[in-house]
Design an enzyme around this catalytic site. Structure first.
Site, PDB file in Angstrom:
ATOM      1  N   ASN A  11       0.860  -1.184   0.000  1.00  0.00           N
ATOM      2  CA  ASN A  11       0.000   0.000   0.000  1.00  0.00           C
ATOM      3  C   ASN A  11       0.894   1.230   0.000  1.00  0.00           C
ATOM      4  O   ASN A  11       1.489   1.564   1.015  1.00  0.00           O
ATOM      5  CB  ASN A  11      -0.896  -0.030   1.258  1.00  0.00           C
ATOM      6  CG  ASN A  11      -1.692   1.254   1.429  1.00  0.00           C
ATOM      7  OD1 ASN A  11      -1.806   2.055   0.496  1.00  0.00           O
ATOM      8  ND2 ASN A  11      -2.242   1.456   2.618  1.00  0.00           N
ATOM      9  N   TRP A  12       0.993   1.868  -1.149  1.00  0.00           N
ATOM     10  CA  TRP A  12       1.900   3.025  -1.278  1.00  0.00           C
ATOM     11  C   TRP A  12       1.328   4.279  -0.603  1.00  0.00           C
ATOM     12  O   TRP A  12       2.020   5.283  -0.502  1.00  0.00           O
ATOM     13  CB  TRP A  12       2.183   3.321  -2.761  1.00  0.00           C
ATOM     14  CG  TRP A  12       3.008   2.274  -3.456  1.00  0.00           C
ATOM     15  CD1 TRP A  12       3.460   1.097  -2.924  1.00  0.00           C
ATOM     16  CD2 TRP A  12       3.496   2.308  -4.801  1.00  0.00           C
ATOM     17  NE1 TRP A  12       4.185   0.394  -3.858  1.00  0.00           N
ATOM     18  CE2 TRP A  12       4.221   1.122  -5.022  1.00  0.00           C
ATOM     19  CE3 TRP A  12       3.375   3.227  -5.854  1.00  0.00           C
ATOM     20  CZ2 TRP A  12       4.828   0.822  -6.245  1.00  0.00           C
ATOM     21  CZ3 TRP A  12       3.982   2.936  -7.078  1.00  0.00           C
ATOM     22  CH2 TRP A  12       4.702   1.740  -7.270  1.00  0.00           C
ATOM     23  N   GLU A  99      -6.975   4.455   7.898  1.00  0.00           N
ATOM     24  CA  GLU A  99      -6.851   5.891   7.605  1.00  0.00           C
ATOM     25  C   GLU A  99      -8.132   6.419   6.956  1.00  0.00           C
ATOM     26  O   GLU A  99      -8.534   7.558   7.181  1.00  0.00           O
ATOM     27  CB  GLU A  99      -5.614   6.141   6.723  1.00  0.00           C
ATOM     28  CG  GLU A  99      -4.338   5.980   7.529  1.00  0.00           C
ATOM     29  CD  GLU A  99      -3.132   5.506   6.746  1.00  0.00           C
ATOM     30  OE1 GLU A  99      -3.134   5.609   5.512  1.00  0.00           O
ATOM     31  OE2 GLU A  99      -2.174   5.011   7.387  1.00  0.00           O
ATOM     32  N   GLU A 169      -5.313  -5.278  10.666  1.00  0.00           N
ATOM     33  CA  GLU A 169      -4.331  -4.205  10.834  1.00  0.00           C
ATOM     34  C   GLU A 169      -4.615  -3.452  12.129  1.00  0.00           C
ATOM     35  O   GLU A 169      -5.432  -2.521  12.132  1.00  0.00           O
ATOM     36  CB  GLU A 169      -4.409  -3.225   9.662  1.00  0.00           C
ATOM     37  CG  GLU A 169      -4.109  -3.842   8.323  1.00  0.00           C
ATOM     38  CD  GLU A 169      -3.585  -2.798   7.357  1.00  0.00           C
ATOM     39  OE1 GLU A 169      -2.438  -2.923   6.934  1.00  0.00           O
ATOM     40  OE2 GLU A 169      -4.314  -1.843   7.046  1.00  0.00           O
ATOM     41  N   GLY A 175       2.162   2.200  10.673  1.00  0.00           N
ATOM     42  CA  GLY A 175       3.056   3.345  10.495  1.00  0.00           C
ATOM     43  C   GLY A 175       3.743   3.793  11.772  1.00  0.00           C
ATOM     44  O   GLY A 175       4.342   4.862  11.809  1.00  0.00           O
ATOM     45  N   SER A 214       3.321  -2.211  10.360  1.00  0.00           N
ATOM     46  CA  SER A 214       4.780  -2.159  10.543  1.00  0.00           C
ATOM     47  C   SER A 214       5.465  -3.495  10.266  1.00  0.00           C
ATOM     48  O   SER A 214       6.393  -3.882  10.985  1.00  0.00           O
ATOM     49  CB  SER A 214       5.131  -1.641  11.942  1.00  0.00           C
ATOM     50  OG  SER A 214       4.660  -0.315  12.103  1.00  0.00           O
ATOM     51  N   GLY A 235       2.686  -1.173   4.309  1.00  0.00           N
ATOM     52  CA  GLY A 235       2.665   0.259   4.019  1.00  0.00           C
ATOM     53  C   GLY A 235       4.068   0.777   3.754  1.00  0.00           C
ATOM     54  O   GLY A 235       4.625   0.608   2.660  1.00  0.00           O
ATOM     55  N   GLY A 236       4.670   1.377   4.764  1.00  0.00           N
ATOM     56  CA  GLY A 236       5.970   2.043   4.623  1.00  0.00           C
ATOM     57  C   GLY A 236       7.024   1.220   3.901  1.00  0.00           C
ATOM     58  O   GLY A 236       7.713   1.728   3.007  1.00  0.00           O
TER      59      GLY A 236
HETATM   60  C1  PEP Z   1      -0.866   0.046   5.947  1.00  0.00           C
HETATM   61  O1  PEP Z   1      -0.900   1.210   5.607  1.00  0.00           O
HETATM   62  O2  PEP Z   1      -1.764  -0.727   5.598  1.00  0.00           O
HETATM   63  C2  PEP Z   1       0.243  -0.401   6.779  1.00  0.00           C
HETATM   64  C3  PEP Z   1       0.218  -1.609   7.264  1.00  0.00           C
HETATM   65  O3  PEP Z   1       1.275   0.499   6.983  1.00  0.00           O
HETATM   66  P1  PEP Z   1       2.703   0.207   7.668  1.00  0.00           P
HETATM   67  O4  PEP Z   1       3.216  -1.088   7.094  1.00  0.00           O
HETATM   68  O5  PEP Z   1       3.541   1.372   7.333  1.00  0.00           O
HETATM   69  O6  PEP Z   1       2.448   0.060   9.136  1.00  0.00           O
END
Ligand code: PEP
Length: 260
Positions: A11-12, A99, A169, A175, A214, A235-236
Site C-alpha cells: 500500500n503506497w 486511515e 491491521e 506506520g 509495521s 505500508g511504509g
Molecule cells: C498500511 O498502511 O496498511 C500499513 C500496514 O502500513 P505500515 O506497514 O507502514 O504500518
C-alpha cells in the site's frame, strides 16, 4: 498444508511520483520475478494506476487501488468508481483502511457497501479491520474486529466475504514501527477464522487473512509462519525495494516450507 497461497500487497498510500515509481519498480520487479508460490500486488495512488499498470505488465505482480466509491459514475466530484479501476487493470482494491475510517469518517456500513460494490465489479476487495490502542487496552479487540466483519457479513454473506480478502491491521501498529507480536496477531487471525467458521467452515479455511502493521524485513518471517496469517499488507516498507522484496521473499519461503 492449508492450501492457502501467501500474498503480499503493498500500500503506497499518498506517496510516489512518475520518476520515483519507475525507479522503485525497476529495482523491485527483477527481485520479485524469481519468487514462487506467492501472489503479489502493489496499490499506488489513483493518478499513477495507468503508469504502474504498464510497468507491471508481464511481471506477474498485480495492480490494486487504495479506495473506491460505492457509486459507479455520476456527480461525485473527486471520486473514483469500481469500473474505472477495472478498466485501468486493477485486480485488488483496499476497503476500509484505518486511515479511511479515521480521517474520512468511513463507518462499517459504508465499508461493507464498498466491499460489495467491488466484488460485484469483479475486483478483489481487501477488507481492513483492526482495533485502536485504547480498544486493545480495554480488552475490546475481538469485539471491534467482529463488528467490522459482521457489517460485511450482513451485506455480502459469508460467501461474499470469503470471496475477497481480510487484512487484520491493528491501528496502533500502522506506520508506528510497533508491530503486533506473532502471537498477538495469530490470536486475532484465529478469532476471525473461527467467526467465519460459524457460518461456513470450508469457506473460513479458504479465506486469505493478511496481517498489516509495521511489517518489515526482519519481522515478516515470524509473522508469516503463524498458521492463520496468510501474508501481509505492507505500508511504509513497500516503498523501499530491498525491504519489500525481502518481505515477499519471506512469504515465498513460508509457502515452500513443508507443513507438518
Ligand atoms: C498500511 O498502511 O496498511 C500499513 C500496514 O502500513 P505500515 O506497514 O507502514 O504500518
Amino acid at each position: 498444508m492449508n492450501g492457502r497461497r501467501k500474498r503480499v500487497v503493498g500500500n503506497w498510500k499518498m506517496n510516489g511520483s512518475l520518476t520515483a515509481n519507475a525507479a522503485l519498480l525497476d529495482e523491485l520487479l527483477p527481485q520479485l520475478a524469481v519468487l514462487e508460490g506467492v501472489e503479489l500486488a502493489v496499490c499506488p495512488p489513483f493518478p499513477y494506476l495507468a503508469q504502474v499498470a504498464a510497468l507491471l505488465e508481464g511481471s506477474g505482480v498485480a495492480l490494486g487501488a487504495q479506495n473506491l466509491n460505492v457509486a459507479t459514475k455520476g456527480a461525485f466530484t473527486g471520486e473514483v468508481g469500481a469500473e474505472m479501476l477495472k478498466e485501468l487493470g486493477c485486480r485488488y482494491v483496499l476497503v476500509g483502511h484505518s486511515e479511511r475510517r479515521s480521517l474520512y469518517g468511513e463507518c462499517d456500513e459504508v465499508v461493507a457497501e464498498k466491499f460489495a460494490v467491488a466484488l460485484a465489479a469483479g475486483l478483489l476487495p481487501v477488507l481492513c479491520v483492526g482495533e485502536t490502542q485504547a480498544q486493545r487496552r480495554q480488552g475490546q479487540t475481538e469485539q471491534v474486529v467482529s463488528a467490522q466483519l459482521q457489517a460485511v457479513l450482513r451485506r455480502s454473506g459469508v460467501q461474499g466475504l470469503a470471496a475477497g480478502l481480510i487484512a487484520y491491521e491493528p491501528v496502533w501498529a500502522i506506520g508506528t514501527g510497533e508491530t503486533a507480536s506473532p502471537e498477538q496477531a495469530q490470536a486475532v487471525h484465529r478469532h476471525i477464522r473461527v467467526l467465519l467458521g460459524e457460518f461456513d467452515r470450508e469457506r473460513a479455511e479458504a479465506t486469505a487473512i493478511l496481517y498489516g502493521g509495521s511489517v518489515k524485513a526482519d519481522n515478516a518471517q515470524a509473522l508469516f509462519a503463524q498458521p492463520d496469517i496468510d501474508g501481509g499488507l505492507i505500508g511504509g516498507a513497500s516503498l523501499e525495494a530491498a525491504a519489500f522484496a525481502a518481505i515477499c521473499q519471506a512469504a515465498s519461503q513460508q509457502q515452500e516450507r513443508p507443513q507438518p
